[in-house]
Structures are given as C-alpha cells and as structure tokens.
Motif scaffolding. Sequence first.
Motif, PDB file in Angstrom:
ATOM      1  N   ARG A  23      34.409  33.809  41.468  1.00 24.03           N
ATOM      2  CA  ARG A  23      34.562  35.081  42.180  1.00 24.03           C
ATOM      3  C   ARG A  23      33.943  36.186  41.338  1.00 24.03           C
ATOM      4  O   ARG A  23      33.671  36.004  40.164  1.00 24.03           O
ATOM      5  CB  ARG A  23      36.031  35.370  42.431  1.00 24.03           C
ATOM      6  N   PHE A  27      35.673  41.634  42.977  1.00 22.52           N
ATOM      7  CA  PHE A  27      36.779  41.046  43.735  1.00 22.52           C
ATOM      8  C   PHE A  27      38.088  41.218  42.977  1.00 22.52           C
ATOM      9  O   PHE A  27      39.080  41.700  43.523  1.00 22.52           O
ATOM     10  CB  PHE A  27      36.526  39.560  44.017  1.00 22.52           C
ATOM     11  N   TYR A  28      38.102  40.815  41.704  1.00 24.63           N
ATOM     12  CA  TYR A  28      39.336  40.871  40.926  1.00 24.63           C
ATOM     13  C   TYR A  28      39.791  42.299  40.658  1.00 24.63           C
ATOM     14  O   TYR A  28      40.989  42.599  40.711  1.00 24.63           O
ATOM     15  CB  TYR A  28      39.195  40.091  39.621  1.00 24.63           C
ATOM     16  N   THR A  30      39.191  44.917  42.564  1.00 26.89           N
ATOM     17  CA  THR A  30      39.681  45.440  43.840  1.00 26.89           C
ATOM     18  C   THR A  30      41.075  44.912  44.134  1.00 26.89           C
ATOM     19  O   THR A  30      41.970  45.666  44.533  1.00 26.89           O
ATOM     20  CB  THR A  30      38.714  45.076  44.987  1.00 26.89           C
ATOM     21  N   GLU A  31      41.286  43.611  43.941  1.00 28.13           N
ATOM     22  CA  GLU A  31      42.607  43.020  44.168  1.00 28.13           C
ATOM     23  C   GLU A  31      43.653  43.630  43.235  1.00 28.13           C
ATOM     24  O   GLU A  31      44.758  43.970  43.666  1.00 28.13           O
ATOM     25  CB  GLU A  31      42.564  41.505  43.977  1.00 28.13           C
ATOM     26  N   ALA A  32      43.304  43.772  41.968  1.00 30.66           N
ATOM     27  CA  ALA A  32      44.243  44.331  41.001  1.00 30.66           C
ATOM     28  C   ALA A  32      44.609  45.764  41.371  1.00 30.66           C
ATOM     29  O   ALA A  32      45.782  46.150  41.331  1.00 30.66           O
ATOM     30  CB  ALA A  32      43.654  44.272  39.595  1.00 30.66           C
ATOM     31  N   LYS A  34      44.424  47.176  44.334  1.00 31.93           N
ATOM     32  CA  LYS A  34      45.183  47.171  45.589  1.00 31.93           C
ATOM     33  C   LYS A  34      46.669  46.925  45.314  1.00 31.93           C
ATOM     34  O   LYS A  34      47.529  47.680  45.788  1.00 31.93           O
ATOM     35  CB  LYS A  34      44.636  46.093  46.530  1.00 31.93           C
ATOM     36  N   TYR A  35      46.979  45.902  44.516  1.00 34.22           N
ATOM     37  CA  TYR A  35      48.376  45.599  44.218  1.00 34.22           C
ATOM     38  C   TYR A  35      49.015  46.690  43.367  1.00 34.22           C
ATOM     39  O   TYR A  35      50.176  47.046  43.565  1.00 34.22           O
ATOM     40  CB  TYR A  35      48.507  44.233  43.551  1.00 34.22           C
TER      41      TYR A  35
END
Length: 72
Positions: A23, A27-28, A30-32, A34-35
Amino acid sequence: MVTVRLPHELETELNTLVAETGRTKSFYLTEALKYYLEDMQDRFELEKAIKDFYNGNQKTFSSEELRAEFGL
C-alpha cells in the motif's frame, strides 16, 4: 495537498509497512488521520458534555426514572 515531515523513526516504520503490504504512504497517512480526527471529535464532544453536566446545563435522570421511561 499537504506536506508532512515525520521523525526518522516514524518514517522508517511507515516505509517498512509500505514495503510489506504494497500500500502507499498516502493510504496509511490518510487512514491514520481519519481515525485520529474521529477520536478527537469524540473527545471534544465528551469534554463539552462533561462541562455542561458540571455547569448544570445537562438534564440527568435517576435509574428509577429510566426504568419507568423504558418499561423495565
């Protein structure tokens, strides 16, 4: 577009994760984010509710009132 400087150790961990999973860094990150933002929003809402409670701006109910309301 956002540019971020990461501490060396954190960037190394991110690079390892990217290499192992295929990935992207984006990606990582953005995910981090977001949470993190979801957690911070929850925290701020909780802090506001606590302040409202202590300032007398929050209605409270006894357990008996709740049982009666919900027929328990």
